[in-house]
Write an enzyme that holds these catalytic residues in place. Sequence first.
Site, mmCIF file in Angstrom:
data_model
loop_
_atom_site.group_PDB
_atom_site.id
_atom_site.type_symbol
_atom_site.label_atom_id
_atom_site.label_comp_id
_atom_site.label_asym_id
_atom_site.label_seq_id
_atom_site.Cartn_x
_atom_site.Cartn_y
_atom_site.Cartn_z
ATOM 1 N N GLY A 1 6.845 21.982 -13.256
ATOM 2 C CA GLY A 1 6.291 20.641 -13.241
ATOM 3 C C GLY A 1 4.798 20.723 -13.445
ATOM 4 O O GLY A 1 4.027 20.725 -12.481
ATOM 5 N N GLY B 1 2.260 18.857 -14.350
ATOM 6 C CA GLY B 1 1.413 17.679 -14.453
ATOM 7 C C GLY B 1 0.022 18.033 -13.985
ATOM 8 O O GLY B 1 -0.362 19.211 -13.960
ATOM 9 N N ASN C 1 5.325 14.201 -3.570
ATOM 10 C CA ASN C 1 4.939 13.055 -2.748
ATOM 11 C C ASN C 1 6.044 12.601 -1.812
ATOM 12 O O ASN C 1 7.224 12.811 -2.063
ATOM 13 C CB ASN C 1 4.556 11.873 -3.641
ATOM 14 C CG ASN C 1 3.164 12.019 -4.229
ATOM 15 O OD1 ASN C 1 2.279 12.560 -3.575
ATOM 16 N ND2 ASN C 1 2.983 11.568 -5.452
ATOM 17 N N LYS D 1 0.777 11.204 5.931
ATOM 18 C CA LYS D 1 0.304 10.878 4.583
ATOM 19 C C LYS D 1 0.902 9.549 4.105
ATOM 20 O O LYS D 1 0.276 8.797 3.363
ATOM 21 C CB LYS D 1 0.638 12.019 3.611
ATOM 22 C CG LYS D 1 -0.226 11.980 2.353
ATOM 23 C CD LYS D 1 -0.097 13.198 1.462
ATOM 24 C CE LYS D 1 -1.023 13.059 0.247
ATOM 25 N NZ LYS D 1 -0.647 13.926 -0.867
ATOM 26 N N SER E 1 -1.239 6.113 -7.506
ATOM 27 C CA SER E 1 -0.368 6.824 -8.445
ATOM 28 C C SER E 1 0.800 5.940 -8.871
ATOM 29 O O SER E 1 1.239 5.964 -10.018
ATOM 30 C CB SER E 1 0.151 8.119 -7.807
ATOM 31 O OG SER E 1 0.994 7.831 -6.707
ATOM 32 N N GLU F 1 7.870 6.633 -7.923
ATOM 33 C CA GLU F 1 8.394 7.493 -6.851
ATOM 34 C C GLU F 1 8.826 6.626 -5.665
ATOM 35 O O GLU F 1 8.381 6.824 -4.529
ATOM 36 C CB GLU F 1 7.333 8.522 -6.447
ATOM 37 C CG GLU F 1 7.005 9.487 -7.583
ATOM 38 C CD GLU F 1 6.138 10.644 -7.132
ATOM 39 O OE1 GLU F 1 6.645 11.789 -7.137
ATOM 40 O OE2 GLU F 1 4.971 10.423 -6.783
#
Lengths: 311, 311
Positions: free
Chosen positions: B7, B9, B102, B183, B255, B267
Amino acid sequence: MRIGVIGSGAVGCFYGARLARAGHEVHFLMRRDYEAVRDGGLTVHSRDGDFRLESVRCHARSEEIGPVDWVLCALKTTALDAAPGLIGPCVGRDTRILAMMNGLGAEQRLAESFEPWRVFGGLAFVCCNRGEPGHVHHLDYGRVAFGHLLDDRDEVGRIAAIFAEAGIEAQPLDSLKQARWEKLVWNIPFNSLSVSAGGISTRRILDDELLGAEARELMLETIEAGNACGCSISPDPLVDKMFANTETMGHYRTSMQIDFEEKRPLEVESILGEPVRQARAAGHGVPHIGAQYALVRFLDRINRQELTRYA
Amino acid sequence: MRIGVIGSGAVGCFYGARLARAGHEVHFLMRRDYEAVRDGGLTVHSRDGDFRLESVRCHARSEEIGPVDWVLCALKTTALDAAPGLIGPCVGRDTRILAMMNGLGAEQRLAESFEPWRVFGGLAFVCCNRGEPGHVHHLDYGRVAFGHLLDDRDEVGRIAAIFAEAGIEAQPLDSLKQARWEKLVWNIPFNSLSVSAGGISTRRILDDELLGAEARELMLETIEAGNACGCSISPDPLVDKMFANTETMGHYRTSMQIDFEEKRPLEVESILGEPVRQARAAGHGVPHIGAQYALVRFLDRINRQELTRYA
């Protein structure tokens, strides 16, 4: 009766025209359709039979109408600030004012400018909209429930009789407040979600498991809030009945969704803000409705470009 | 160390490049940037000093990478279904897997395919994004907090040391779960409202009285939900600190809002769905988060045209 229709949208034109056809002297305060109606009359395309008023008493200013027996105020609640100024010139010694407006608080707001005994509420259960200037389309339903701000049954009977004699299904109410909250049980979930979920039909809300569940939570919370404010509303079978009824409505666009698409101001304060404030004033939390109020109020401002998304 | 970045990104490329610069043998599984990086290397434009990897081990298939010491999985959580298939070829006898993803649930999902002792979580507090192919922009922050699915402190120390030796601020965690929920206290309100309130910046949320209040309710509800799930998070001073910090961020786009604008899948399950499910499984109601989950999940589908608004 001398009747003044203040706010000649679909609801004002439809009921005003029915009352005029029944022989009342109905004056319409008009803005958008003024010239078209003055020159070409008012045409009602109705499920119950089309009809046409050739010569319509239409006016651009309330002062031209002067005192009437009944003011039929069918303004959007977004125009509530302007309502007293528009209604005032039509109010004589015995004038009564029927607020055919959405949500909560219209009668209380009018009672800040006019004596409470004058103020009535009319809850229209009707599906109608405006077509080209001078034309109104009545698609379905039509019943009106009438209440009085002071819940005076005799007063309620008077206005209900006027409508009933004009062939309109008229229901007198014992409690105006209760009826307004009951109508919110549908209006809060479907109006708010139709906007906050991206501008969608009632069908889409029902078809999505989570949005359908959220609509149900909003209904239950509205019932509890209403009851905290002194109503006596039972969720059973009201909630299931409202869902079953909505199932039959197809890709119905709520009034809020139509206003949103047309970039018109939404009736966010009367349908969401006032219920939230009244519930909280009664010490009752409304997390679901409060969230919708925050979102829809903001989406309305973005939609009408009062704000940019960022920067 | 032999490290495989699955991944690639912004987050995967940034931390992978930092580890490569520190001397590790880092392999990147790449899709969009594959040819650009193979031919032209990987450039990091960083607040901490720009640098460039001339020759990058990049691959189009995980099988080319083979077993590694550490898998750094920085896929979007929307790709969780595909993750085991992409990670599998890189897993040897002692391979450990760090999920830099996330929201909630990524480690648990990976542990359905790989032994739990292999699975770590990395919470990146970083502001970075991809530029043109082969370029990553590191704008601010950079700290990573590390936890282990079984909360093994020795294991956590190993991965924290690897990052720390590469010059990255690395924080070992006693409880991965607690850190993930903490978070979420920021991510749930600001990610969801940035989308559900019409695609807006954090500044707009703070500036609107009702949206700001809703953000606060979402924060408090997230803390209570986390605590119902076994965490021990105090709202004081966390909530005020997060608001004060967000005040300094200007017209920051979350995001989720960026994904929304780019019409990419949101997400929504890891940031909203999984917290809602875990809270409800613990018998804890989450009306505010639940409403956002319903709305954002639906808005995502409309946005990617999985559904029309009506008809």
